[in-house]
Design a protein around this motif. Structure first.
Motif, mmCIF file in Angstrom:
data_model
loop_
_atom_site.group_PDB
_atom_site.id
_atom_site.type_symbol
_atom_site.label_atom_id
_atom_site.label_comp_id
_atom_site.label_asym_id
_atom_site.label_seq_id
_atom_site.Cartn_x
_atom_site.Cartn_y
_atom_site.Cartn_z
ATOM 1 N N MET A 7 140.202 -2.189 62.514
ATOM 2 C CA MET A 7 139.775 -3.296 61.668
ATOM 3 C C MET A 7 139.656 -2.807 60.230
ATOM 4 N N HIS A 8 140.220 -3.551 59.305
ATOM 5 C CA HIS A 8 140.111 -3.229 57.890
ATOM 6 C C HIS A 8 139.011 -4.078 57.261
ATOM 7 N N ASN A 9 138.345 -3.497 56.266
ATOM 8 C CA ASN A 9 137.317 -4.252 55.550
ATOM 9 C C ASN A 9 137.961 -5.335 54.698
ATOM 10 N N PRO A 10 137.189 -6.401 54.401
ATOM 11 C CA PRO A 10 137.722 -7.445 53.517
ATOM 12 C C PRO A 10 138.160 -6.853 52.177
ATOM 13 N N GLN A 11 139.129 -7.519 51.551
ATOM 14 C CA GLN A 11 139.645 -7.053 50.271
ATOM 15 C C GLN A 11 138.826 -7.577 49.096
ATOM 16 N N ARG A 12 138.179 -8.729 49.285
ATOM 17 C CA ARG A 12 137.365 -9.334 48.223
ATOM 18 C C ARG A 12 136.045 -9.776 48.823
ATOM 19 N N TYR A 13 135.021 -9.830 47.967
ATOM 20 C CA TYR A 13 133.692 -10.236 48.419
ATOM 21 C C TYR A 13 133.116 -11.287 47.486
ATOM 22 N N LEU A 14 132.558 -12.322 48.072
ATOM 23 C CA LEU A 14 131.748 -13.253 47.298
ATOM 24 C C LEU A 14 130.442 -12.534 47.012
ATOM 25 N N GLN A 15 129.933 -12.642 45.791
ATOM 26 C CA GLN A 15 128.673 -11.986 45.434
ATOM 27 C C GLN A 15 127.546 -13.003 45.543
ATOM 28 N N HIS A 16 126.634 -12.769 46.471
ATOM 29 C CA HIS A 16 125.507 -13.679 46.650
ATOM 30 C C HIS A 16 124.527 -13.504 45.491
ATOM 31 N N PRO A 17 124.052 -14.613 44.880
ATOM 32 C CA PRO A 17 123.095 -14.507 43.770
ATOM 33 C C PRO A 17 121.715 -14.052 44.268
ATOM 34 N N ASP A 18 121.116 -13.110 43.550
ATOM 35 C CA ASP A 18 119.815 -12.559 43.926
ATOM 36 C C ASP A 18 118.699 -13.601 43.923
ATOM 37 N N GLN A 19 118.852 -14.670 43.143
ATOM 38 C CA GLN A 19 117.790 -15.667 42.998
ATOM 39 C C GLN A 19 117.572 -16.523 44.245
ATOM 40 N N ILE A 20 118.506 -16.517 45.170
ATOM 41 C CA ILE A 20 118.391 -17.311 46.392
ATOM 42 C C ILE A 20 118.177 -16.344 47.557
ATOM 43 N N GLU A 21 117.014 -16.420 48.175
ATOM 44 C CA GLU A 21 116.682 -15.504 49.264
ATOM 45 C C GLU A 21 117.421 -15.881 50.548
ATOM 46 N N LEU A 22 117.949 -14.859 51.191
ATOM 47 C CA LEU A 22 118.581 -15.037 52.491
ATOM 48 C C LEU A 22 117.726 -14.365 53.553
ATOM 49 N N ARG A 23 117.710 -14.945 54.741
ATOM 50 C CA ARG A 23 117.052 -14.327 55.888
ATOM 51 C C ARG A 23 118.137 -13.647 56.717
ATOM 52 N N LEU A 24 117.935 -12.369 57.017
ATOM 53 C CA LEU A 24 118.892 -11.580 57.782
ATOM 54 C C LEU A 24 118.244 -11.198 59.108
ATOM 55 N N LEU A 25 118.798 -11.724 60.189
ATOM 56 C CA LEU A 25 118.256 -11.480 61.517
ATOM 57 C C LEU A 25 119.286 -10.716 62.350
ATOM 58 N N PRO A 26 118.968 -9.474 62.751
ATOM 59 C CA PRO A 26 119.913 -8.731 63.587
ATOM 60 C C PRO A 26 120.144 -9.442 64.918
ATOM 61 N N LEU A 27 121.401 -9.452 65.360
ATOM 62 C CA LEU A 27 121.756 -10.046 66.649
ATOM 63 C C LEU A 27 121.791 -8.943 67.707
ATOM 64 N N ASP A 28 121.365 -9.277 68.914
ATOM 65 C CA ASP A 28 121.337 -8.298 70.003
ATOM 66 C C ASP A 28 122.727 -7.878 70.444
ATOM 67 N N LYS A 29 123.676 -8.818 70.417
ATOM 68 C CA LYS A 29 125.034 -8.476 70.838
ATOM 69 C C LYS A 29 126.038 -9.178 69.933
ATOM 70 N N ALA A 30 127.229 -8.632 69.907
ATOM 71 C CA ALA A 30 128.297 -9.187 69.072
ATOM 72 C C ALA A 30 128.701 -10.559 69.588
ATOM 73 N N PRO A 31 128.997 -11.485 68.672
ATOM 74 C CA PRO A 31 129.517 -12.790 69.095
ATOM 75 C C PRO A 31 130.807 -12.603 69.897
ATOM 76 N N SER A 32 131.074 -13.512 70.802
ATOM 77 C CA SER A 32 132.235 -13.389 71.687
ATOM 78 C C SER A 32 133.566 -13.660 70.996
ATOM 79 N N ASP A 33 133.528 -14.196 69.768
ATOM 80 C CA ASP A 33 134.770 -14.549 69.077
ATOM 81 C C ASP A 33 135.290 -13.427 68.169
ATOM 82 N N CYS A 34 135.011 -12.169 68.509
ATOM 83 C CA CYS A 34 135.424 -11.023 67.694
ATOM 84 C C CYS A 34 136.913 -10.741 67.850
ATOM 85 N N THR A 35 137.630 -10.736 66.750
ATOM 86 C CA THR A 35 139.041 -10.365 66.780
ATOM 87 C C THR A 35 139.329 -9.394 65.645
#
Length: 133
Positions: free
Chosen positions: A1-29
Protein backbone atom coordinates in the motif's frame (compact mmCIF):
# COMPACT_ATOMS: atom_id res chain seq x y z
CA UNK A 1 0.00 0.00 0.00
CA UNK A 2 1.31 3.44 -0.92
CA UNK A 3 0.57 6.54 1.12
CA UNK A 4 -1.69 9.21 -0.38
CA UNK A 5 0.05 11.71 -2.65
CA UNK A 6 -1.85 14.76 -1.36
CA UNK A 7 -3.44 15.65 1.96
CA UNK A 8 -6.26 17.96 2.90
CA UNK A 9 -5.07 20.06 5.84
CA UNK A 10 -7.61 20.10 8.65
CA UNK A 11 -7.93 23.57 10.29
CA UNK A 12 -6.77 23.65 13.93
CA UNK A 13 -9.75 25.81 14.95
CA UNK A 14 -12.24 22.94 14.52
CA UNK A 15 -11.77 20.16 17.06
CA UNK A 16 -12.00 16.58 15.89
CA UNK A 17 -12.68 13.56 18.07
CA UNK A 18 -10.38 10.63 17.29
CA UNK A 19 -11.57 7.25 18.53
CA UNK A 20 -9.36 4.20 17.96
CA UNK A 21 -11.20 1.27 16.37
CA UNK A 22 -10.70 -2.25 17.75
CA UNK A 23 -10.44 -3.82 14.30
CA UNK A 24 -9.94 -2.72 10.72
CA UNK A 25 -13.08 -2.05 8.68
CA UNK A 26 -13.94 -4.93 6.35
CA UNK A 27 -13.73 -2.76 3.22
CA UNK A 28 -9.89 -2.56 3.24
CA UNK A 29 -8.32 -2.71 -0.21
CA UNK A 30 -5.82 -0.02 -1.21
CA UNK A 31 -5.18 3.57 -0.20
CA UNK A 32 -6.71 6.38 -2.23
CA UNK A 33 -4.50 9.25 -3.52
CA UNK A 34 -6.00 11.94 -1.24
CA UNK A 35 -5.65 11.82 2.54
CA UNK A 36 -6.12 14.06 5.56
CA UNK A 37 -3.49 15.75 7.73
CA UNK A 38 -4.34 17.02 11.22
CA UNK A 39 -2.90 17.89 14.61
CA UNK A 40 -3.67 15.61 17.55
CA UNK A 41 -2.89 16.08 21.25
CA UNK A 42 -1.55 12.52 21.58
CA UNK A 43 0.13 9.85 19.48
CA UNK A 44 -1.62 7.34 17.25
CA UNK A 45 0.68 4.71 15.76
CA UNK A 46 0.87 3.97 12.04
CA UNK A 47 -1.53 1.19 11.17
CA UNK A 48 -4.11 2.23 13.76
CA UNK A 49 -7.69 2.70 12.55
CA UNK A 50 -9.57 5.76 13.79
CA UNK A 51 -13.17 6.86 13.77
CA UNK A 52 -13.15 10.64 13.24
CA UNK A 53 -15.98 12.96 14.18
CA UNK A 54 -16.49 16.71 14.58
CA UNK A 55 -19.00 17.09 17.43
CA UNK A 56 -19.21 20.88 17.02
CA UNK A 57 -20.40 20.49 13.42
CA UNK A 58 -22.49 17.31 13.47
CA UNK A 59 -23.31 14.78 16.15
CA UNK A 60 -23.68 11.82 13.80
CA UNK A 61 -21.09 12.38 11.05
CA UNK A 62 -18.18 9.88 11.32
CA UNK A 63 -15.34 8.79 9.06
CA UNK A 64 -13.01 5.79 9.30
CA UNK A 65 -9.36 6.39 8.43
CA UNK A 66 -6.02 4.64 8.68
CA UNK A 67 -3.06 6.36 10.36
CA UNK A 68 -0.16 6.20 7.90
CA UNK A 69 2.20 8.55 9.74
CA UNK A 70 2.47 10.13 13.19
CA UNK A 71 5.16 12.69 13.96
CA UNK A 72 5.77 14.52 17.24
CA UNK A 73 6.02 18.28 16.74
CA UNK A 74 6.39 20.31 19.93
CA UNK A 75 3.13 20.21 21.91
CA UNK A 76 1.19 18.07 19.42
CA UNK A 77 1.38 15.20 16.96
CA UNK A 78 0.76 15.51 13.24
CA UNK A 79 -1.22 12.62 11.83
CA UNK A 80 -1.44 11.68 8.18
CA UNK A 81 -4.56 9.66 7.49
CA UNK A 82 -5.57 7.58 4.49
CA UNK A 83 -8.90 6.39 3.18
CA UNK A 84 -9.63 3.08 1.52
CA UNK A 85 -13.05 3.71 0.02
CA UNK A 86 -14.44 6.45 -2.17
CA UNK A 87 -17.29 6.87 0.33
CA UNK A 88 -14.94 7.57 3.25
CA UNK A 89 -12.87 9.98 1.15
CA UNK A 90 -16.02 11.74 -0.03
CA UNK A 91 -17.18 12.06 3.59
CA UNK A 92 -13.78 13.44 4.66
CA UNK A 93 -13.85 15.97 1.85
CA UNK A 94 -17.38 16.98 2.85
CA UNK A 95 -16.31 17.36 6.49
CA UNK A 96 -13.36 19.55 5.52
CA UNK A 97 -15.59 21.75 3.36
CA UNK A 98 -17.99 22.11 6.32
CA UNK A 99 -15.02 23.18 8.45
CA UNK A 100 -13.93 25.78 5.89
CA UNK A 101 -17.48 27.13 5.62
CA UNK A 102 -17.74 27.35 9.41
CA UNK A 103 -14.49 29.33 9.62
CA UNK A 104 -15.67 31.64 6.83
CA UNK A 105 -19.00 32.18 8.61
CA UNK A 106 -17.23 33.14 11.85
CA UNK A 107 -15.81 36.22 10.11
CA UNK A 108 -19.26 37.84 9.79
CA UNK A 109 -22.25 38.68 11.99
CA UNK A 110 -24.43 35.67 12.92
CA UNK A 111 -27.39 36.93 10.87
CA UNK A 112 -25.28 36.60 7.70
CA UNK A 113 -24.37 32.96 8.37
CA UNK A 114 -26.37 31.40 5.53
CA UNK A 115 -25.28 34.10 3.09
CA UNK A 116 -21.62 33.49 3.99
CA UNK A 117 -22.02 29.72 3.48
CA UNK A 118 -23.49 30.22 0.02
CA UNK A 119 -20.73 32.73 -0.77
CA UNK A 120 -18.02 30.22 0.18
CA UNK A 121 -19.65 27.48 -1.90
CA UNK A 122 -19.93 29.77 -4.93
CA UNK A 123 -16.29 30.91 -4.75
CA UNK A 124 -14.38 27.97 -3.26
CA UNK A 125 -16.18 24.63 -3.65
CA UNK A 126 -15.13 24.08 -7.26
CA UNK A 127 -11.47 24.55 -6.27
CA UNK A 128 -11.53 22.23 -3.26
CA UNK A 129 -9.22 19.23 -3.87
CA UNK A 130 -11.01 16.10 -5.02
CA UNK A 131 -8.35 13.89 -6.65
CA UNK A 132 -10.80 12.19 -8.93
CA UNK A 133 -13.91 11.98 -6.79
Amino acid sequence: MHNPQRYLQHPDQIELRLLPLDKAPSDCTSLLPLGLSLKAPGPHPSGEWLRISAPALSSDFCINALVTECTHEGDHYTLKLAFLTQEQLFRARMLEQMCQITLYQRKAPAEESEKRALEWIAHQAAHFPSNGL
